[in-house]
Design an enzyme around this catalytic site. Sequence first.
Site, mmCIF file in Angstrom:
data_model
loop_
_atom_site.group_PDB
_atom_site.id
_atom_site.type_symbol
_atom_site.label_atom_id
_atom_site.label_comp_id
_atom_site.label_asym_id
_atom_site.label_seq_id
_atom_site.Cartn_x
_atom_site.Cartn_y
_atom_site.Cartn_z
ATOM 1 N N HIS A 164 36.082 2.866 14.033
ATOM 2 C CA HIS A 164 35.095 3.577 14.842
ATOM 3 C C HIS A 164 34.164 4.413 13.976
ATOM 4 C CE1 HIS A 164 38.396 6.687 14.752
ATOM 5 N NE2 HIS A 164 37.381 7.527 14.646
ATOM 6 N N GLU A 186 37.055 13.502 23.927
ATOM 7 C CA GLU A 186 36.399 12.336 23.338
ATOM 8 C C GLU A 186 36.278 11.189 24.324
ATOM 9 O OE1 GLU A 186 39.698 11.541 20.385
ATOM 10 O OE2 GLU A 186 39.473 9.564 21.255
ATOM 11 N N GLN A 212 32.953 6.636 18.881
ATOM 12 C CA GLN A 212 33.803 7.725 19.378
ATOM 13 C C GLN A 212 32.917 8.956 19.532
ATOM 14 O OE1 GLN A 212 36.459 9.721 16.544
ATOM 15 N NE2 GLN A 212 38.145 9.281 17.959
ATOM 16 N N HIS A 262 31.885 11.240 11.206
ATOM 17 C CA HIS A 262 32.796 10.555 10.286
ATOM 18 C C HIS A 262 32.797 9.061 10.552
ATOM 19 C CE1 HIS A 262 35.575 11.265 13.775
ATOM 20 N NE2 HIS A 262 36.073 10.098 13.418
ATOM 21 N N GLU A 301 38.041 8.549 7.776
ATOM 22 C CA GLU A 301 39.331 8.520 8.478
ATOM 23 C C GLU A 301 39.971 7.153 8.263
ATOM 24 O OE1 GLU A 301 38.813 9.488 12.623
ATOM 25 O OE2 GLU A 301 40.825 8.766 13.175
HETATM 26 C C1 MC0 Z 1 32.602 19.319 6.470
HETATM 27 N N1 MC0 Z 1 31.877 18.844 5.442
HETATM 28 C C2 MC0 Z 1 31.474 17.610 5.737
HETATM 29 C C3 MC0 Z 1 31.983 17.338 7.029
HETATM 30 N N2 MC0 Z 1 32.685 18.418 7.442
HETATM 31 N N3 MC0 Z 1 30.756 16.720 5.042
HETATM 32 C C4 MC0 Z 1 30.514 15.542 5.639
HETATM 33 N N4 MC0 Z 1 30.952 15.211 6.888
HETATM 34 C C5 MC0 Z 1 31.686 16.090 7.600
HETATM 35 N N5 MC0 Z 1 32.116 15.757 8.816
HETATM 36 C C6 MC0 Z 1 31.536 19.548 4.204
HETATM 37 C C7 MC0 Z 1 30.798 20.857 4.516
HETATM 38 O O1 MC0 Z 1 29.419 20.642 4.651
HETATM 39 C C8 MC0 Z 1 31.134 21.695 3.297
HETATM 40 O O2 MC0 Z 1 30.272 21.372 2.239
HETATM 41 C C9 MC0 Z 1 32.547 21.258 2.949
HETATM 42 O O3 MC0 Z 1 32.723 19.961 3.533
HETATM 43 C C10 MC0 Z 1 33.590 22.192 3.534
HETATM 44 O O4 MC0 Z 1 33.333 22.284 4.929
HETATM 45 P P1 MC0 Z 1 33.573 23.563 5.841
HETATM 46 O O5 MC0 Z 1 32.497 23.594 6.846
HETATM 47 O O6 MC0 Z 1 33.798 24.779 4.979
HETATM 48 O O7 MC0 Z 1 34.885 23.202 6.618
HETATM 49 P P2 MC0 Z 1 36.396 23.127 6.156
HETATM 50 O O8 MC0 Z 1 36.539 23.061 4.683
HETATM 51 O O9 MC0 Z 1 37.137 24.190 6.891
HETATM 52 O O10 MC0 Z 1 36.775 21.723 6.805
HETATM 53 C C11 MC0 Z 1 36.230 20.517 6.393
HETATM 54 C C12 MC0 Z 1 37.298 19.420 6.617
HETATM 55 C C13 MC0 Z 1 37.689 19.495 8.110
HETATM 56 C C14 MC0 Z 1 36.668 18.088 6.249
HETATM 57 C C15 MC0 Z 1 38.500 19.702 5.717
HETATM 58 O O11 MC0 Z 1 36.539 19.288 8.908
HETATM 59 C C16 MC0 Z 1 38.758 18.524 8.499
HETATM 60 O O12 MC0 Z 1 39.960 18.805 8.294
HETATM 61 N N6 MC0 Z 1 38.398 17.358 9.076
HETATM 62 C C17 MC0 Z 1 39.385 16.365 9.483
HETATM 63 C C18 MC0 Z 1 39.712 16.504 10.929
HETATM 64 C C19 MC0 Z 1 38.538 16.219 11.835
HETATM 65 O O13 MC0 Z 1 37.402 16.153 11.403
HETATM 66 N N7 MC0 Z 1 38.830 16.135 13.166
HETATM 67 C C20 MC0 Z 1 37.811 15.899 14.180
HETATM 68 C C21 MC0 Z 1 37.789 14.502 14.582
HETATM 69 P P3 MC0 Z 1 29.523 22.487 1.386
HETATM 70 O O14 MC0 Z 1 28.682 21.716 0.409
HETATM 71 O O15 MC0 Z 1 28.746 23.300 2.383
HETATM 72 O O16 MC0 Z 1 30.634 23.258 0.730
HETATM 73 S S1 MC0 Z 1 39.253 14.100 15.457
HETATM 74 C C22 MC0 Z 1 39.299 12.416 15.521
HETATM 75 O O17 MC0 Z 1 38.419 11.781 15.053
HETATM 76 C C23 MC0 Z 1 40.534 11.811 16.194
HETATM 77 C C24 MC0 Z 1 40.681 12.310 17.594
HETATM 78 C C25 MC0 Z 1 40.549 10.280 16.163
HETATM 79 O O18 MC0 Z 1 39.728 9.630 15.516
HETATM 80 O O19 MC0 Z 1 41.441 9.687 16.804
#
Ligand code: MC0
Length: 142
Positions: free
Chosen positions: A7, A43, A60, A84, A134
């Site tokens: 997705h 979602e 998604q 993502h 992912e």
């Molecule tokens: C953050 N950054 C990204 C981003 N999110 N870059 C590209 N795409 C994204 N989606 C970048 C920010 O711009 C920043 O860069 C750096 O990463 C740190 O971001 P932050 O804003 O300080 O946030 P953090 O560090 O607290 O968290 C970022 C992180 C988090 C990726 C670790 O979003 C995470 O754990 N994501 C995985 C879970 C997730 O996204 N769940 C939602 C979908 P700079 O340069 O400014 O430092 S759930 C889903 O999809 C499930 C239901 C499913 O598929 O079944």
Amino acid sequence: MLTRIDHIGIACFDLDKTVEFYRATYGFEVFHTEVNEEQGVREAMLRINGTDDGGSSYLQLLEPTREDSAVGKWLAKNGQGVHHIAFGTADVDGDAAAIRDKGVRVLYDEPRTGSMGSRITFLHPKDCHGVLTELVTSAAAR
Ligand code: MC0
């Protein structure tokens, strides 16, 4: 082995309005909806096509359920858009371990629960040329 696009995750402020845009503009219908409290999202999965392993590819659409969730934080900073990409695999544990060995940060020690009973993990976007990535093993492949 990563075998397909499972997705593309799209962050939005208003899930119902975004669903309606995809329905009215492209004719895509909602295949499944759910709330994932652990991830902080409501979602809708729009099924785009079947794939040759018996799985499917989806859009998604993701609306945050709380501001401090990953999608809530991202929306506040970037606005709506592609959040993502997700690759499908029959073995999320094995692929995540192999990718970790290459020096890419895998965000979870153990895969967590994703859409429709799938098992998911994420790779850090900073290690993936700016793309939050992912890995998904669908419930059907488990
Ligand atoms: C953050 N950054 C990204 C981003 N999110 N870059 C590209 N795409 C994204 N989606 C970048 C920010 O711009 C920043 O860069 C750096 O990463 C740190 O971001 P932050 O804003 O300080 O946030 P953090 O560090 O607290 O968290 C970022 C992180 C988090 C990726 C670790 O979003 C995470 O754990 N994501 C995985 C879970 C997730 O996204 N769940 C939602 C979908 P700079 O340069 O400014 O430092 S759930 C889903 O999809 C499930 C239901 C499913 O598929 O079944």
